[in-house]
Motif scaffolding. Sequence first.
Motif, short mmCIF file in Angstrom:
data_model
loop_
_atom_site.label_atom_id
_atom_site.label_comp_id
_atom_site.label_asym_id
_atom_site.label_seq_id
_atom_site.Cartn_x
_atom_site.Cartn_y
_atom_site.Cartn_z
N HIS A 120 0.87 -1.18 0.00
CA HIS A 120 0.00 0.00 0.00
C HIS A 120 0.90 1.23 0.00
O HIS A 120 1.21 1.81 1.04
CB HIS A 120 -0.93 -0.02 1.22
N ASP A 180 -7.33 2.38 2.77
CA ASP A 180 -6.21 1.94 3.60
C ASP A 180 -5.61 3.13 4.35
O ASP A 180 -5.32 3.04 5.55
CB ASP A 180 -5.14 1.27 2.75
N TRP A 184 -5.51 3.73 8.46
CA TRP A 184 -4.23 4.00 9.13
C TRP A 184 -4.31 5.30 9.92
O TRP A 184 -3.79 5.40 11.03
CB TRP A 184 -3.14 4.08 8.06
N VAL A 302 2.89 -2.49 6.60
CA VAL A 302 1.62 -3.00 6.08
C VAL A 302 1.69 -4.53 6.03
O VAL A 302 2.17 -5.12 5.07
CB VAL A 302 1.30 -2.43 4.68
N GLU A 306 -3.15 -6.18 7.74
CA GLU A 306 -3.55 -4.85 7.31
C GLU A 306 -4.10 -4.90 5.88
O GLU A 306 -5.07 -4.22 5.55
CB GLU A 306 -2.36 -3.90 7.38
#
Length: 335
Positions: A120, A180, A184, A302, A306
């Motif tokens: 990511h 994502d 986070w 990540v 995740e």
Amino acid sequence: MTRIALVGAGGMAGVYADRIDAIDGADVVAVASPSSAESFVDERVPSATAYADHEQLCANEAVDAVAVLTPTHTHREIVADVAERGIDVICEKPLARTLEDARAIREAVEASGITFMTAHAVRFFPQYAEAKARVDDGAVGEPGVARTKRAFGYEGARGWFDDVEKSGGVLLDLAIHDFDYLRWLLGDVEHVFTRHTDWSREGTSEVSHSLVRFESGAVGHVEAWWIEVPTIPFTEAFEIAGDEGHIEYDIDEVAPIEHYGMEATSAPRDPVGDDLPLRKDGYYRQLEHFLDCLETGSEPLVSVEEGIESMRLSLAAIESAERGEPVAPAEVSDR
């Protein structure tokens, strides 16, 4: 020297080859693709060896890590095979096409004990990483709302990207970048409500807008689209507001380094091109982080988990668009 193999020879393989070439102590030694490995090696990494598939590569080449850069629906088989051989892996997002495949990847990674990273890259782009650091330091106080945009135009049919059964469409392949990032930034998600429309000519155009409610009470707005109009440039933006401040970024407001020479081009800016003015972009920083994890044995930023949770949010958005109502990520099963 860390010996890296690229599985896949498409656009992302070019990005990885270019960034790895700029990192001291790392080298692309092999490339696997059933159709274009040889031409890719000739053009981009002439010192590497071309193979027809990942199995042939792993059987004949001693490598320290593999970058899985193939279409989303193929990730499960490749990661499982590579992990079984004890080779560390960085795998492009989204982690897989279905949660069933994603769980199989997690099982393979856990059984082998390899270092695994879901790629990511947005977390590593300086503007996104800096905003996250400032929010963590209290620059906006308690975050209440975040808004993101990611979109681009393209020309003609795009192969497997146009097949939603393989790519998952705009919500799984593109919006997942910002899903994502917001996970986070703001934590776990309560539910997502999405509106989506699409149409087809040579390729499939898709437009989506998602409202994300976080368990903290914060709200996220995620706009993601790709449209078959080649003159539309790539664009990205974000805003983060809290009770004590506001942070914003818009690529259209940033003046990059310009070079005016004898040749001119009208091509839209390319977020994964190899002509960026700053060489240490998010892809470079992501690979640098992965290689550091290989050297130190630390857990990548990540993880496979995740990757699964961000993927689950994208799948919840797809289900919300189909059902016309909010969907909690926990409701998503094996779609």
